[in-house]
Structures are given as C-alpha cells and as structure tokens.
Motif scaffolding. Structure first.
Motif, PDB file in Angstrom:
ATOM      1  N   GLU A 164       0.847  -1.191   0.000  1.00  0.00           N
ATOM      2  CA  GLU A 164       0.000   0.000   0.000  1.00  0.00           C
ATOM      3  C   GLU A 164       0.879   1.237   0.000  1.00  0.00           C
ATOM      4  OE1 GLU A 164      -2.634  -0.103   3.299  1.00  0.00           O
ATOM      5  OE2 GLU A 164      -3.726  -1.876   2.600  1.00  0.00           O
ATOM      6  N   GLY A 165       0.366   2.298  -0.622  1.00  0.00           N
ATOM      7  CA  GLY A 165       1.091   3.558  -0.701  1.00  0.00           C
ATOM      8  C   GLY A 165       1.131   4.049  -2.132  1.00  0.00           C
ATOM      9  N   PRO A 166       2.051   4.960  -2.459  1.00  0.00           N
ATOM     10  CA  PRO A 166       2.182   5.431  -3.842  1.00  0.00           C
ATOM     11  C   PRO A 166       2.448   4.258  -4.779  1.00  0.00           C
ATOM     12  CG  PRO A 166       3.532   6.737  -2.342  1.00  0.00           C
ATOM     13  CD  PRO A 166       3.039   5.574  -1.556  1.00  0.00           C
ATOM     14  N   ALA A 167       1.808   4.274  -5.929  1.00  0.00           N
ATOM     15  CA  ALA A 167       1.939   3.147  -6.863  1.00  0.00           C
ATOM     16  C   ALA A 167       3.275   3.187  -7.598  1.00  0.00           C
ATOM     17  CB  ALA A 167       0.790   3.168  -7.865  1.00  0.00           C
ATOM     18  N   ALA A 213      10.216  -5.981  -5.508  1.00  0.00           N
ATOM     19  CA  ALA A 213       8.801  -5.833  -5.175  1.00  0.00           C
ATOM     20  C   ALA A 213       8.585  -6.030  -3.682  1.00  0.00           C
ATOM     21  CB  ALA A 213       7.970  -6.830  -5.968  1.00  0.00           C
ATOM     22  N   ALA A 214       9.254  -7.026  -3.106  1.00  0.00           N
ATOM     23  CA  ALA A 214       9.116  -7.277  -1.672  1.00  0.00           C
ATOM     24  C   ALA A 214       9.597  -6.086  -0.864  1.00  0.00           C
ATOM     25  CB  ALA A 214       9.898  -8.530  -1.290  1.00  0.00           C
ATOM     26  N   GLN A 267       2.324   0.689  -3.263  1.00  0.00           N
ATOM     27  CA  GLN A 267       1.526  -0.281  -4.000  1.00  0.00           C
ATOM     28  C   GLN A 267       2.360  -0.700  -5.198  1.00  0.00           C
ATOM     29  OE1 GLN A 267      -1.863   1.271  -6.106  1.00  0.00           O
ATOM     30  NE2 GLN A 267      -2.707  -0.745  -6.578  1.00  0.00           N
ATOM     31  N   VAL A 268       2.757  -1.953  -5.244  1.00  0.00           N
ATOM     32  CA  VAL A 268       3.662  -2.449  -6.279  1.00  0.00           C
ATOM     33  C   VAL A 268       2.858  -3.235  -7.315  1.00  0.00           C
ATOM     34  CG1 VAL A 268       5.733  -3.798  -6.771  1.00  0.00           C
ATOM     35  CG2 VAL A 268       5.526  -2.587  -4.587  1.00  0.00           C
ATOM     36  N   ILE A 269       3.062  -2.899  -8.592  1.00  0.00           N
ATOM     37  CA  ILE A 269       2.341  -3.518  -9.703  1.00  0.00           C
ATOM     38  C   ILE A 269       3.365  -4.084 -10.677  1.00  0.00           C
ATOM     39  CG2 ILE A 269       0.728  -3.113 -11.611  1.00  0.00           C
ATOM     40  CD1 ILE A 269      -0.277  -0.647  -9.941  1.00  0.00           C
TER      41      ILE A 269
END
Length: 293
Positions: A35-38, A56-57, A64-66
């Motif tokens: 969660e947070g800035p993407a 990513a981890a 927010q990691v995509i």
C-alpha cells in the motif's frame, strides 16, 4: 506445461495478489502488493516480471507495487500482434485503470525501457518518476551506433525458420544472452535459467519475443516522430547502466529526450542487474523514488 514457481529469488511475498487483467485487447498477468504510492515494474526479454520479486518485496513496505508480464511474455496472453511499444504503453495504462492507480513511479529494464518510454510520452501526467535500466530506446540518442554492435545480432534475427530453429532449444538460445551479457555468468544461476526457459517454452512465447524485436523499426519511427515535435520528458529520470554493460550510455540515451536526468552506474554488474547485483539495484531505485521530487 506446468511452470515451477519454486525458485526462491523469483517468488513474490505471500501477501501479493495475482490476477489476469484484460487490457487493450489482450490479457496481462499481473502481481500486486503493498500500500502507498503506486510503482510499476516492467521487465525485459529473457526474463519476466518474476525478475522483480526481491525489489517488489522491498518496495511493498511503503508502495503499492504492480508487476505485469509484458504482452506475449511470461504468463500473459500471446496475441497475434500489438508488439510495438506504443501499443504496449496502452496495455500498461489499461492495467492502471483496472487497478484504480492514478499517478505512478515507473521502473523498467531492457525492453521494459522501451515500453516505459512510450508510456512516458503518451501519459506524462501519470508518471512522478521514471527509472530506466540498461537498454537502449529505439530512435533515441546513439541508437544507430548501438545497432552496429555485433553483440546485438538478435535485434535483426528473423526469417520464416527462426521459431522452428529454436523450438525445443529455448534454453540453448537464452543461455547465449544470459552468458554474454553478464559480468559473471554464474550469478545468473541454474534455478533462474531453468525457470525462465520453462516460461519461454510456453506456446507462443518465443514468437512473441521475436515480435518484440521485430517492432523496433516502428518503435524508432514513433519515438523520432515525438522527438521531432520538440517535446521532452519533464519528470525526473534515473538512467542506470551496468558497469560491465551499458554504463554511462544509458544516461546519454535519456538526455536525448528528457530534461532532468540523473546518471548512475551499477557496480559489479552486467546487464542482468537483478540477478547480478540485486541489493545495489534495489537501493538505487528506492533512493531515487524517495529523494527525487
């Protein structure tokens, strides 16, 4: 084919979700967590979004990691076309819309750079910061000189028999890249090689990979057309080259198209930065995403 997900370095945290997202006429396999800035992480050829698992981890602690697989690669759908990077930028925009992500930080490597650049061209208002790692962008800066390198023979590898030549020999073909573009090939370990070779042996995967390269001329035309308008990227850009690979040339490429370029050379690494020096890569990216304004 059942693809193993047991490679530790390529396993996302258990709290990451996995979904297949319809976008722009195709379907992309996407991992999301935190969660947070993407922040969006885009992979390149001979790897998939799995390359980003350690980063990513780390970033998911406050972002927010995509992480998608590009069109035709990994576990994404294998469409017949649309491999120009302008179209693939639309793939990413569709994912962001589906996930209700507005502005993003964008981190890319290899062919991911080319998609990221077109995303920045088409959707500049959606990017806070851009990280480009160790690969040229068609039509930008020293592109024509880069094409003369014999190391890049695969950019023009084609013809009616190319898929038949590598069918069942995907590992042999990919080992060539993992070995020649590494500072120390043994850092691209056997588990990672086996993992990616399985993914590239999936039906349609090698066809899609070749199509990514076959689109380079169109990509160069698209990028040059944008440059000819006098436009420039205005967001902060971190241009990272591997010490034993693209080095400072990454920054030279991006200075041809952007006004705020931060240059960095990743020590003790060739092209495969997340295999060869993942911790330093993560620290560089995290520092830039935190400090650039």
């Amino acid at each position: 084919m059942s693809v193993s997900r047991q490679t530790k370095a390529h396993t996302f945290p258990p709290n990451f979700g996995i979904q297949d997202v319809p976008t722009n006429g195709t379907i992309l396999h996407v991992r999301t967590g935190g969660e947070g800035p993407a922040v969006v992480l885009l992979h390149g050829y001979a790897e998939t979004g799995d390359m980003w698992a350690p980063m990513a981890a780390d970033l998911a602690e406050d972002h927010q990691v995509i992480v998608p697989d590009l069109r035709g690669l990994g576990l994404s759908a294998k469409p017949a076309g649309g491999f120009d990077k302008k179209t693939q930028a639309g793939d990413i925009a569709g994912i962001l819309d589906a996930l209700h992500a507005g502005t993003i930080d964008l981190v890319a490597h290899d062919i991911g750079n080319m998609v990221a650049f077109q995303f920045a061209v088409q959707y500049p208002e959606r990017i806070r910061r851009l990280v480009m790692i160790d690969a040229p962008v068609p039509g930008l800066g020293p592109w024509e000189e880069i094409l003369k390198s014999p190391m890049l023979w695969h950019f023009r590898f084609g013809g009616p028999d190319m898929e038949r030549l590598v069918a069942g020999r995907e590992r042999i073909y990919l080992d060539r890249f993992w070995n020649e573009f590494s500072a120390q090939p043994d850092r691209f370990d056997e588990a990672a090689r086996a993992h990616y070779a399985q993914l590239y042996a999936l039906p349609g995967a090698m066809h899609s990979g070749f199509a990514q390269f076959a689109a380079f001329d169109q990509d160069a035309d698209d990028n040059r057309a944008w440059l000819a308008t006098g436009a420039r990227l205005r967001m902060p850009v971190l241009a990272v080259g591997g010490e034993k690979s693209f080095g400072t040339t990454m920054a030279a490429v991006m200075r041809a198209a952007a006004t705020d370029v931060h240059e960095s050379v990743l020590p003790d690494s060739g092209h495969w930065v997340m295999e060869e020096n993942p911790q330093a890569t993560i620290e560089l990216v995290r520092g830039f995403l935190k400090d650039a304004v």
